[in-house]
Design an enzyme around this catalytic site. Structure first.
Site, short mmCIF file in Angstrom:
data_model
loop_
_atom_site.label_atom_id
_atom_site.label_comp_id
_atom_site.label_asym_id
_atom_site.label_seq_id
_atom_site.Cartn_x
_atom_site.Cartn_y
_atom_site.Cartn_z
CB ILE A 18 2.89 10.14 2.59
CG1 ILE A 18 4.06 9.38 2.08
CG2 ILE A 18 1.95 10.42 1.37
CD1 ILE A 18 4.92 10.25 1.37
CB SER B 293 -0.82 -0.05 1.36
OG SER B 293 -1.62 1.23 1.28
CG ASN C 209 -2.49 1.78 7.62
OD1 ASN C 209 -1.81 1.19 8.41
ND2 ASN C 209 -1.97 2.76 6.67
N GLY D 287 12.32 -0.05 2.86
CA GLY D 287 13.43 -0.51 1.86
C GLY D 287 14.30 -1.47 2.76
N GLY E 52 7.13 -2.53 -1.98
CA GLY E 52 6.65 -1.04 -2.01
C GLY E 52 7.91 -0.25 -2.52
CB CYS F 167 -0.85 5.53 9.31
SG CYS F 167 0.30 6.84 8.64
O1 RRO Z 1 0.65 8.10 4.30
C1 RRO Z 1 1.58 7.77 5.13
O2 RRO Z 1 2.32 8.64 5.43
C2 RRO Z 1 2.07 6.33 5.32
C3 RRO Z 1 1.04 5.52 5.75
BR1 RRO Z 1 -0.90 5.90 5.38
C4 RRO Z 1 1.47 4.11 6.03
O3 RRO Z 1 0.84 3.22 6.68
N1 RRO Z 1 2.88 4.06 6.33
C5 RRO Z 1 3.73 4.85 5.94
O4 RRO Z 1 4.89 4.75 6.02
N2 RRO Z 1 3.32 6.08 5.61
#
Ligand code: RRO
Length: 298
Positions: free
Chosen positions: A66, A16, A122, A212, A260, A125
């Site tokens: 993110i 994801s 999830n 990574g 990923g 996060c």
């Molecule tokens: O969007 C993100 O910052 C993020 C999510 Br939703 C997640 O489940 N894992 C991540 O490393 N970044």
């Protein structure tokens, strides 16, 4: 491959967040190629995400903050799902809630849509406001939230766990007790990178999630702990980059993997890994990949 209630044509899924909502990857490979296509997390309501910089490279790793930018479940169902519906061999929609009841509300909306083969919750996060702990760090909370989702959907349910815990096993057990079918082990590790001369963190929010090759030994250890304790369906995720990485996760106890960060290094990483795994099966005379799962010897 058998992954709990799912039958996958091969064990390599997208992770994801790293392949967007699907169309982003179509210039590189047919969306039916991965064992499953797992989409970026959607939340009940739209979110704009975190301030930039949102990414920082580290040796053998990638830090992200993110912050779950997404258009919300309703806009996803209306505008994005139709772009990928019926294209992947198995379509997994990843979702989260900003508040506890929103997990079940989002799941209920997703459950009513055509073309979704499974849901991935999830609970992990790392990039929520103010660095609050994600929902997935407390077994009692995990069981309650998973049960609230199980009550509104009969779809196969993957639960994506956090690696940022002292002991993952009670949390994994709680996710199964709540009705999760498969455990995705695990999300990104909390990390930080700084430019000391500038006295500044390289991520806009200070710290974020590390992914990574750097994290693969940690994620393998978590898969090993969960498999050894619970013998349940597991998706291994963390640093999967080569066919040998896929095989290492399977032998450790994962029935499938997600890749990923590897897709950012090489958008063809997933098809290449799938071909590579077929080659390993041939070379080693493996009768079926299912028999490799958890075959680690001591
Ligand atoms: O969007 C993100 O910052 C993020 C999510 Br939703 C997640 O489940 N894992 C991540 O490393 N970044």
């Amino acid at each position: 491959m058998t992954l709990g209630p799912l039958k996958l044509q091969n064990p390599v899924m997208t992770a994801s967040g790293c392949c967007g909502f699907g169309p982003e990857m179509e210039d590189f490979f047919d969306l039916s190629v991965p064992g499953a296509l797992v989409l970026k997390t959607v939340t009940l309501n739209p979110r704009i995400g975190n301030p930039s910089p949102r990414l920082a490279e580290t040796p053998s790793g990638l830090l992200n903050s993110i912050g779950l930018p997404n258009p919300g479940v309703r806009a996803f169902l209306k505008n994005l799902l139709p772009l990928v519906r019926n294209k992947p061999s198995c379509l997994v929609v990843n979702f989260a809630g900003e508040r506890e009841p929103e997990f079940a509300e989002a799941a209920k909306l997703l459950d009513g849509a055509d073309g979704i083969d499974a849901l991935e919750m999830n609970l992990s996060c790392p990039n929520v406001e103010g660095g609050r702990l994600p929902f997935g760090t407390d077994p009692v909370t995990v069981k309650r939230i998973v049960a609230s989702v199980r009550a509104v959907t009969g779809l196969p349910l993957l639960v994506k766990l956090s690696p940022n815990v002292t002991d993952i096993v009670p949390i994994a057990e709680a996710a199964l007790d709540g009705g999760g079918d498969v455990l995705t082990v695990a999300n990104t590790l909390l990390g930080m990178s700084i430019d000391w001369r500038e006295r500044k963190a390289r991520l806009g929010t200070g710290f974020g999630g590390l992914s990574g090759p750097a994290v693969m030994p940690v994620a393998l250890r978590l898969v090993h702990q969960v498999w050894t304790a619970l013998r349940c369906p597991i998706v291994g995720v963390g640093g999967v980059t080569t066919a040998d990485d896929v095989m290492a996760y399977l032998v450790t106890g994962a029935a499938a993997v997600q890749a990923g960060t590897a897709c950012f290094m090489d958008p063809l990483a997933i098809p290449n890994m799938i071909d590579g795994v077929a080659g390993r099966v041939e070379e080693e005379g493996i009768a079926s990949l299912d028999e490799c799962v958890g075959s680690l010897k001591f």
